[in-house]
Design a protein around this motif. Structure first.
Motif, PDB file in Angstrom:
ATOM      1  N   GLY A   6       0.781  -1.227   0.000  1.00  0.00           N
ATOM      2  CA  GLY A   6       0.000   0.000   0.000  1.00  0.00           C
ATOM      3  C   GLY A   6       0.810   1.273   0.000  1.00  0.00           C
ATOM      4  O   GLY A   6       0.445   2.254   0.658  1.00  0.00           O
ATOM      5  N   VAL A   7       1.908   1.292  -0.753  1.00  0.00           N
ATOM      6  CA  VAL A   7       2.803   2.447  -0.743  1.00  0.00           C
ATOM      7  C   VAL A   7       2.264   3.579  -1.628  1.00  0.00           C
ATOM      8  O   VAL A   7       1.928   3.371  -2.796  1.00  0.00           O
ATOM      9  CB  VAL A   7       4.220   2.048  -1.201  1.00  0.00           C
ATOM     10  CG1 VAL A   7       5.029   3.279  -1.591  1.00  0.00           C
ATOM     11  CG2 VAL A   7       4.927   1.299  -0.080  1.00  0.00           C
ATOM     12  N   THR A   8       2.202   4.752  -1.038  1.00  0.00           N
ATOM     13  CA  THR A   8       1.837   5.973  -1.749  1.00  0.00           C
ATOM     14  C   THR A   8       2.936   7.005  -1.506  1.00  0.00           C
ATOM     15  O   THR A   8       3.442   7.108  -0.388  1.00  0.00           O
ATOM     16  CB  THR A   8       0.482   6.520  -1.249  1.00  0.00           C
ATOM     17  OG1 THR A   8      -0.538   5.575  -1.575  1.00  0.00           O
ATOM     18  CG2 THR A   8       0.159   7.864  -1.887  1.00  0.00           C
ATOM     19  N   HIS A   9       3.315   7.718  -2.574  1.00  0.00           N
ATOM     20  CA  HIS A   9       4.379   8.705  -2.411  1.00  0.00           C
ATOM     21  C   HIS A   9       4.175   9.862  -3.379  1.00  0.00           C
ATOM     22  O   HIS A   9       3.764   9.680  -4.530  1.00  0.00           O
ATOM     23  CB  HIS A   9       5.745   8.082  -2.661  1.00  0.00           C
ATOM     24  CG  HIS A   9       6.890   9.001  -2.346  1.00  0.00           C
ATOM     25  ND1 HIS A   9       7.270   9.292  -1.054  1.00  0.00           N
ATOM     26  CD2 HIS A   9       7.703   9.733  -3.154  1.00  0.00           C
ATOM     27  CE1 HIS A   9       8.285  10.132  -1.069  1.00  0.00           C
ATOM     28  NE2 HIS A   9       8.556  10.427  -2.333  1.00  0.00           N
ATOM     29  N   ARG A  22       0.717   5.305  -6.046  1.00  0.00           N
ATOM     30  CA  ARG A  22      -0.545   5.250  -5.294  1.00  0.00           C
ATOM     31  C   ARG A  22      -0.890   3.804  -4.959  1.00  0.00           C
ATOM     32  O   ARG A  22      -1.061   2.969  -5.841  1.00  0.00           O
ATOM     33  CB  ARG A  22      -1.686   5.872  -6.116  1.00  0.00           C
ATOM     34  CG  ARG A  22      -3.070   5.733  -5.474  1.00  0.00           C
ATOM     35  CD  ARG A  22      -4.149   6.387  -6.323  1.00  0.00           C
ATOM     36  NE  ARG A  22      -4.184   5.858  -7.668  1.00  0.00           N
ATOM     37  CZ  ARG A  22      -4.826   4.733  -7.996  1.00  0.00           C
ATOM     38  NH1 ARG A  22      -5.450   4.027  -7.084  1.00  0.00           N
ATOM     39  NH2 ARG A  22      -4.827   4.314  -9.256  1.00  0.00           N
ATOM     40  N   ASP A  23      -0.963   3.519  -3.666  1.00  0.00           N
ATOM     41  CA  ASP A  23      -1.421   2.219  -3.174  1.00  0.00           C
ATOM     42  C   ASP A  23      -0.743   1.065  -3.916  1.00  0.00           C
ATOM     43  O   ASP A  23      -1.385   0.123  -4.370  1.00  0.00           O
ATOM     44  CB  ASP A  23      -2.945   2.119  -3.319  1.00  0.00           C
ATOM     45  CG  ASP A  23      -3.512   0.962  -2.502  1.00  0.00           C
ATOM     46  OD1 ASP A  23      -2.889   0.586  -1.494  1.00  0.00           O
ATOM     47  OD2 ASP A  23      -4.569   0.426  -2.895  1.00  0.00           O
ATOM     48  N   ASP A  58       5.072   8.116   1.819  1.00  0.00           N
ATOM     49  CA  ASP A  58       4.122   8.912   2.591  1.00  0.00           C
ATOM     50  C   ASP A  58       3.210   7.997   3.404  1.00  0.00           C
ATOM     51  O   ASP A  58       2.912   8.274   4.567  1.00  0.00           O
ATOM     52  CB  ASP A  58       3.289   9.794   1.660  1.00  0.00           C
ATOM     53  CG  ASP A  58       4.139  10.837   0.948  1.00  0.00           C
ATOM     54  OD1 ASP A  58       5.195  11.211   1.497  1.00  0.00           O
ATOM     55  OD2 ASP A  58       3.765  11.253  -0.157  1.00  0.00           O
ATOM     56  N   THR A  59       2.747   6.927   2.780  1.00  0.00           N
ATOM     57  CA  THR A  59       1.941   5.925   3.478  1.00  0.00           C
ATOM     58  C   THR A  59       2.355   4.549   2.976  1.00  0.00           C
ATOM     59  O   THR A  59       2.946   4.413   1.914  1.00  0.00           O
ATOM     60  CB  THR A  59       0.433   6.119   3.223  1.00  0.00           C
ATOM     61  OG1 THR A  59       0.170   5.996   1.810  1.00  0.00           O
ATOM     62  CG2 THR A  59      -0.033   7.480   3.701  1.00  0.00           C
ATOM     63  N   PRO A 212      -1.033   9.075 -10.447  1.00  0.00           N
ATOM     64  CA  PRO A 212       0.123   8.324  -9.949  1.00  0.00           C
ATOM     65  C   PRO A 212       0.021   6.836 -10.291  1.00  0.00           C
ATOM     66  O   PRO A 212      -1.072   6.313 -10.493  1.00  0.00           O
ATOM     67  CB  PRO A 212       0.060   8.557  -8.442  1.00  0.00           C
ATOM     68  CG  PRO A 212      -1.393   8.814  -8.174  1.00  0.00           C
ATOM     69  CD  PRO A 212      -1.892   9.582  -9.354  1.00  0.00           C
ATOM     70  N   ALA A 213       1.173   6.193 -10.344  1.00  0.00           N
ATOM     71  CA  ALA A 213       1.227   4.814 -10.805  1.00  0.00           C
ATOM     72  C   ALA A 213       0.835   3.833  -9.706  1.00  0.00           C
ATOM     73  O   ALA A 213       1.048   4.081  -8.518  1.00  0.00           O
ATOM     74  CB  ALA A 213       2.639   4.484 -11.298  1.00  0.00           C
ATOM     75  N   THR A 214       0.265   2.728 -10.119  1.00  0.00           N
ATOM     76  CA  THR A 214      -0.038   1.637  -9.213  1.00  0.00           C
ATOM     77  C   THR A 214       0.188   0.326  -9.945  1.00  0.00           C
ATOM     78  O   THR A 214       0.419   0.308 -11.158  1.00  0.00           O
ATOM     79  CB  THR A 214      -1.483   1.732  -8.689  1.00  0.00           C
ATOM     80  OG1 THR A 214      -1.656   0.810  -7.607  1.00  0.00           O
ATOM     81  CG2 THR A 214      -2.488   1.418  -9.793  1.00  0.00           C
ATOM     82  N   THR A 215       0.130  -0.776  -9.233  1.00  0.00           N
ATOM     83  CA  THR A 215       0.357  -2.086  -9.832  1.00  0.00           C
ATOM     84  C   THR A 215      -0.840  -2.458 -10.692  1.00  0.00           C
ATOM     85  O   THR A 215      -1.965  -2.523 -10.200  1.00  0.00           O
ATOM     86  CB  THR A 215       0.556  -3.153  -8.736  1.00  0.00           C
ATOM     87  OG1 THR A 215       1.509  -2.674  -7.786  1.00  0.00           O
ATOM     88  CG2 THR A 215       1.036  -4.453  -9.340  1.00  0.00           C
TER      89      THR A 215
END
Length: 262
Positions: A6-9, A22-23, A58-59, A212-215
């Motif tokens: 769940g990484v957001t930056h 994002r996530d 950030d998270t 933002p990018a996510t999987t």
């Protein structure tokens, strides 16, 4: 070995936050090899900095071997598109540099023995006393890989290390990576734009897209026996390219819909 949950930056700019990831979630098992592909600017290099502990998300959590990453770790090795070897040091002294930092009490003879072993594996035996400028681009990148592995890291991060090389040298180094993995087991994460490269080297390919990018997809790559560059890989790369293009289109469509709603 690598667990991202769940990484957001976002980067801080004068005009406000610039969201990059994002996530984002993915995991790489011990001694596994993951390749991350996606369009330029989607945050792939940011991901490597988060794993290396050079930045904090950030998270979300970034963990190595179950331990939360809070800063740079000596158990991580890194190799980049530019080998960034120090011209005033010989190839041997460039390779042993990480040992001078993480193992300052190790006798020099042991550092030299370790470096010479790796240089022999990558075909650079006899070039220990050369300066970086005396080597070709491919040879410098081989030395850079040795430097990244000399302290026996648990995790090796490769940020497009073969991107600036000619096709022949690049494919030669792909094969070398399989040799190094057999001799020096490590968990690796590769950032690349080359889909054939991702298929040839990795056990899984992570497709990022969006801003933002996510999987978007995680593709398992499994082959029986030794991997060789043949039509099978070319076809798989073609299939992956179609998936990637589709996901980019989907992400762009979502972004346009969001903008219209605003």
């Amino acid at each position: 070995m690598i667990e991202i949950a769940g990484v957001t930056h976002a980067y801080r700019t004068e005009s406000g936050p610039l969201p990059v990831l994002r996530d984002l979630s993915l995991s790489v098992p011990e001694n596994g090899f993951a390749a991350v592909v996606g369009p330029s600017g989607c945050g792939k290099s940011t991901l490597t900095r988060l794993i290396a502990g050079l930045m904090k998300p950030d998270t979300g959590d970034v963990r190595l071997h179950g331990e939360k990453v809070k800063g740079p770790k000596s158990t991580v090795g890194m190799a980049f598109q530019n080998p960034v070897l120090l011209e005033w040091r010989t190839i041997l002294d460039n390779v042993i540099l990480p040992l001078e930092i993480v193992a300052p009490r190790m006798p020099r003879k042991d550092r030299v023995a370790r470096a010479e072993h790796l240089l022999g594996l990558v075909g650079l035996a006899g070039f220990e006393d050369k300066r970086p400028s005396e080597l070709s681009g491919g040879m410098r990148q081989r030395a850079s890989l040795c430097r990244a592995l000399v302290h026996k890291p648990e995790v090796l991060i490769l940020d497009e290390p073969f991107g600036a090389l000619d096709a022949f040298t690049r494919e030669d180094l792909w094969q070398l990576m399989h040799t190094l993995r057999a001799e020096e087991p490590f968990t690796s994460l590769l950032i690349t734009h080359d889909l054939r490269e991702s298929i040839f080297l990795a056990d899984q390919v992570v497709v990022l897209s969006g801003r933002p990018a996510t999987t978007q997809h995680i593709l398992d790559v499994s082959f029986e026996g030794a991997r060789v560059l043949d039509d099978l890989y070319t076809q798989k790369a073609t299939d992956m390219l179609a998936i990637l293009r589709h996901e980019i289109q989907v992400a762009q469509g979502r972004a346009e819909t969001a903008e219209a709603a605003e």
